[in-house]
Design a protein around this motif. Structure first.
Motif, PDB file in Angstrom:
ATOM      1  N   GLN A   6      41.922  17.680  24.058  1.00 53.91           N
ATOM      2  CA  GLN A   6      41.417  18.369  25.216  1.00 53.91           C
ATOM      3  C   GLN A   6      40.040  19.358  24.906  1.00 53.91           C
ATOM      4  OE1 GLN A   6      41.979  17.205  28.269  1.00 53.91           O
ATOM      5  NE2 GLN A   6      39.977  18.097  28.804  1.00 53.91           N
ATOM      6  N   ALA A   7      40.166  19.999  23.834  1.00 51.61           N
ATOM      7  CA  ALA A   7      39.044  20.842  23.351  1.00 51.61           C
ATOM      8  C   ALA A   7      38.101  20.059  22.742  1.00 51.61           C
ATOM      9  CB  ALA A   7      39.593  22.049  22.676  1.00 51.61           C
ATOM     10  N   VAL A   8      38.254  18.950  22.015  1.00 51.86           N
ATOM     11  CA  VAL A   8      37.197  18.214  21.444  1.00 51.86           C
ATOM     12  C   VAL A   8      36.388  17.460  22.573  1.00 51.86           C
ATOM     13  CG1 VAL A   8      36.988  16.108  20.088  1.00 51.86           C
ATOM     14  CG2 VAL A   8      38.455  17.758  19.176  1.00 51.86           C
ATOM     15  N   ALA A   9      37.312  16.826  23.439  1.00 52.40           N
ATOM     16  CA  ALA A   9      36.643  16.110  24.853  1.00 52.40           C
ATOM     17  C   ALA A   9      35.621  17.211  25.546  1.00 52.40           C
ATOM     18  CB  ALA A   9      37.895  15.732  25.640  1.00 52.40           C
ATOM     19  N   ASN A  10      36.332  18.477  25.662  1.00 48.59           N
ATOM     20  CA  ASN A  10      35.491  19.338  26.465  1.00 48.59           C
ATOM     21  C   ASN A  10      33.961  19.789  25.666  1.00 48.59           C
ATOM     22  OD1 ASN A  10      37.231  19.610  28.453  1.00 48.59           O
ATOM     23  ND2 ASN A  10      38.265  21.444  27.852  1.00 48.59           N
ATOM     24  N   MET A  11      34.047  19.759  24.536  1.00 54.06           N
ATOM     25  CA  MET A  11      33.044  19.981  23.692  1.00 54.06           C
ATOM     26  C   MET A  11      32.010  18.968  23.480  1.00 54.06           C
ATOM     27  SD  MET A  11      34.515  22.068  20.414  1.00 54.06           S
ATOM     28  CE  MET A  11      33.036  22.155  19.454  1.00 54.06           C
ATOM     29  N   TYR A  12      32.586  17.753  23.585  1.00 53.35           N
ATOM     30  CA  TYR A  12      31.866  16.595  23.697  1.00 53.35           C
ATOM     31  C   TYR A  12      31.082  16.405  24.887  1.00 53.35           C
ATOM     32  CZ  TYR A  12      30.598  11.419  22.995  1.00 53.35           C
ATOM     33  OH  TYR A  12      30.004  10.420  22.958  1.00 53.35           O
ATOM     34  N   ILE A  67      25.691  14.937  18.158  1.00 53.31           N
ATOM     35  CA  ILE A  67      26.499  14.212  18.688  1.00 53.31           C
ATOM     36  C   ILE A  67      27.214  13.299  17.916  1.00 53.31           C
ATOM     37  CG2 ILE A  67      26.847  12.767  20.803  1.00 53.31           C
ATOM     38  CD1 ILE A  67      25.084  14.682  22.274  1.00 53.31           C
ATOM     39  N   THR A  68      26.129  12.497  17.039  1.00 55.11           N
ATOM     40  CA  THR A  68      26.906  11.376  15.983  1.00 55.11           C
ATOM     41  C   THR A  68      27.495  11.841  15.239  1.00 55.11           C
ATOM     42  OG1 THR A  68      24.538  10.095  16.693  1.00 55.11           O
ATOM     43  CG2 THR A  68      25.729   9.475  14.932  1.00 55.11           C
ATOM     44  N   GLU A  69      27.317  13.091  14.462  1.00 54.25           N
ATOM     45  CA  GLU A  69      28.161  13.865  13.691  1.00 54.25           C
ATOM     46  C   GLU A  69      29.483  14.206  14.395  1.00 54.25           C
ATOM     47  OE1 GLU A  69      25.787  16.593  12.094  1.00 54.25           O
ATOM     48  OE2 GLU A  69      24.485  15.227  10.937  1.00 54.25           O
ATOM     49  N   PHE A  70      29.442  14.825  15.479  1.00 49.10           N
ATOM     50  CA  PHE A  70      30.705  15.082  16.107  1.00 49.10           C
ATOM     51  C   PHE A  70      31.581  13.899  16.275  1.00 49.10           C
ATOM     52  CE2 PHE A  70      33.120  16.617  19.723  1.00 49.10           C
ATOM     53  CZ  PHE A  70      33.306  17.905  19.333  1.00 49.10           C
ATOM     54  N   GLU A  71      30.690  12.740  16.783  1.00 44.37           N
ATOM     55  CA  GLU A  71      31.559  11.614  17.197  1.00 44.37           C
ATOM     56  C   GLU A  71      32.309  10.844  16.084  1.00 44.37           C
ATOM     57  OE1 GLU A  71      28.669   8.942  18.883  1.00 44.37           O
ATOM     58  OE2 GLU A  71      29.025   9.607  20.993  1.00 44.37           O
ATOM     59  N   THR A  72      31.608  10.935  14.763  1.00 42.73           N
ATOM     60  CA  THR A  72      32.125  10.436  13.430  1.00 42.73           C
ATOM     61  C   THR A  72      33.161  11.468  13.260  1.00 42.73           C
ATOM     62  OG1 THR A  72      29.812   9.548  12.963  1.00 42.73           O
ATOM     63  CG2 THR A  72      31.421   9.879  11.062  1.00 42.73           C
ATOM     64  N   LYS A  73      33.059  12.770  13.141  1.00 41.33           N
ATOM     65  CA  LYS A  73      33.861  13.648  12.686  1.00 41.33           C
ATOM     66  C   LYS A  73      35.347  13.517  13.552  1.00 41.33           C
ATOM     67  CE  LYS A  73      34.890  18.552  11.656  1.00 41.33           C
ATOM     68  NZ  LYS A  73      34.284  19.889  11.990  1.00 41.33           N
ATOM     69  N   TYR A  74      35.107  13.192  14.758  1.00 43.67           N
ATOM     70  CA  TYR A  74      36.532  13.232  15.417  1.00 43.67           C
ATOM     71  C   TYR A  74      36.792  11.735  15.893  1.00 43.67           C
ATOM     72  CZ  TYR A  74      36.316  18.415  15.395  1.00 43.67           C
ATOM     73  OH  TYR A  74      36.038  19.450  15.090  1.00 43.67           O
ATOM     74  N   LYS A  75      36.125  10.956  15.452  1.00 42.19           N
ATOM     75  CA  LYS A  75      36.322   9.553  15.772  1.00 42.19           C
ATOM     76  C   LYS A  75      36.495   9.124  17.296  1.00 42.19           C
ATOM     77  CE  LYS A  75      39.097   9.249  11.729  1.00 42.19           C
ATOM     78  NZ  LYS A  75      40.262   9.501  10.980  1.00 42.19           N
ATOM     79  N   ARG A  97      34.947   7.163  20.355  1.00 43.36           N
ATOM     80  CA  ARG A  97      34.430   5.978  20.636  1.00 43.36           C
ATOM     81  C   ARG A  97      34.264   5.861  22.062  1.00 43.36           C
ATOM     82  NH1 ARG A  97      38.283   2.739  18.186  1.00 43.36           N
ATOM     83  NH2 ARG A  97      38.885   4.035  16.650  1.00 43.36           N
ATOM     84  N   MET A  98      33.063   5.453  22.611  1.00 45.74           N
ATOM     85  CA  MET A  98      33.075   5.021  24.157  1.00 45.74           C
ATOM     86  C   MET A  98      33.940   3.834  24.546  1.00 45.74           C
ATOM     87  SD  MET A  98      31.319   7.777  24.837  1.00 45.74           S
ATOM     88  CE  MET A  98      30.763   7.536  26.394  1.00 45.74           C
ATOM     89  N   ARG A  99      34.361   3.776  25.739  1.00 41.53           N
ATOM     90  CA  ARG A  99      35.346   2.692  26.146  1.00 41.53           C
ATOM     91  C   ARG A  99      34.234   1.659  27.154  1.00 41.53           C
ATOM     92  NH1 ARG A  99      40.862   5.276  27.364  1.00 41.53           N
ATOM     93  NH2 ARG A  99      41.440   6.181  25.270  1.00 41.53           N
ATOM     94  N   LYS A 100      32.949   1.653  26.730  1.00 38.50           N
ATOM     95  CA  LYS A 100      32.188   0.876  27.739  1.00 38.50           C
ATOM     96  C   LYS A 100      32.364  -0.829  27.509  1.00 38.50           C
ATOM     97  CE  LYS A 100      28.190   3.916  28.092  1.00 38.50           C
ATOM     98  NZ  LYS A 100      26.763   4.206  27.650  1.00 38.50           N
ATOM     99  N   ALA A 101      32.682  -1.041  26.559  1.00 38.10           N
ATOM    100  CA  ALA A 101      32.746  -2.398  26.420  1.00 38.10           C
ATOM    101  C   ALA A 101      34.186  -2.643  26.911  1.00 38.10           C
ATOM    102  CB  ALA A 101      32.906  -2.941  24.743  1.00 38.10           C
ATOM    103  N   ASP A 102      35.110  -2.271  26.882  1.00 38.77           N
ATOM    104  CA  ASP A 102      36.437  -2.499  27.661  1.00 38.77           C
ATOM    105  C   ASP A 102      36.242  -2.351  28.966  1.00 38.77           C
ATOM    106  OD1 ASP A 102      37.723  -2.762  25.095  1.00 38.77           O
ATOM    107  OD2 ASP A 102      38.347  -0.670  24.926  1.00 38.77           O
ATOM    108  N   ALA A 103      35.562  -1.367  29.611  1.00 38.73           N
ATOM    109  CA  ALA A 103      35.159  -1.027  31.063  1.00 38.73           C
ATOM    110  C   ALA A 103      34.560  -2.339  31.593  1.00 38.73           C
ATOM    111  CB  ALA A 103      34.826   0.058  31.470  1.00 38.73           C
ATOM    112  N   GLU A 104      33.461  -2.616  30.872  1.00 37.52           N
ATOM    113  CA  GLU A 104      32.684  -3.704  31.501  1.00 37.52           C
ATOM    114  C   GLU A 104      33.606  -5.052  31.538  1.00 37.52           C
ATOM    115  OE1 GLU A 104      29.389  -4.200  28.961  1.00 37.52           O
ATOM    116  OE2 GLU A 104      28.462  -2.165  29.341  1.00 37.52           O
TER     117      GLU A 104
END
Length: 147
Positions: A15-21, A106-114, A116-123
């Motif tokens: 949750q903290a990772v999500a909030n920071m992101y 943001i890219t480094e943060f995404e890589t560090k905490y793995k 991924r956006m779920r846009k493809a699944d949602a579409e």
């Protein structure tokens, strides 16, 4: 010296990772908004410059300064508008640099905490829902006909 990313405390849970992101994405959106706003200002300054440059330098013109309309000559106003435009362009350039740094962070943060956006699944889910929804409709009979 430590960078801003290292100065932050390490998140304790997901949750903290999500909030920071989310906060980082919000900052990115604010920078985009400010850049767009300032680019519009630069565009307006360019329009004014193009409109008054060919005119007689001794001609009267009016300029808004701090909410007060002031009468000046084109000769007095033209350099001030040009300086303002150049200042705005510098600010936009600095904001673009900040934007690139923030994107990298943001890219480094995404890589560090793995992350991924779920846009493809949602579409995919949205498209299947649209197909079903488009097949549905309301049937209306002729007015005044009763059984």
């Amino acid at each position: 010296m430590a960078s801003k990313a290292e100065d932050r405390k390490e998140p304790v849970n997901e949750q903290a990772v999500a909030n920071m992101y989310a906060a980082m994405r919000s900052d990115l959106n604010q920078i985009y908004t400010k850049i767009t706003e300032l680019e519009m200002e630069v565009s307006e300054h360019s329009l004014v410059l193009n409109a008054i440059q060919p005119l007689d330098q001794s001609r009267r013109c009016y300029r808004m300064i701090g909410g007060v309309l002031v009468e000046r000559t084109i000769k007095e106003v033209l350099p001030a508008v040009q300086r303002n435009k150049e200042g705005l362009e510098e600010v936009v350039a600095r904001l673009n640099e900040t934007l690139e740094k923030k994107k990298k962070e943001i890219t480094e943060f995404e890589t560090k905490y793995k992350i991924r956006m779920r846009k493809a699944d949602a579409e995919v889910n949205d498209e299947s829902g649209k197909k079903e929804g488009s097949a549905q409709g309301v049937l209306v009979g002729p007015a005044g006909v009763s059984e």
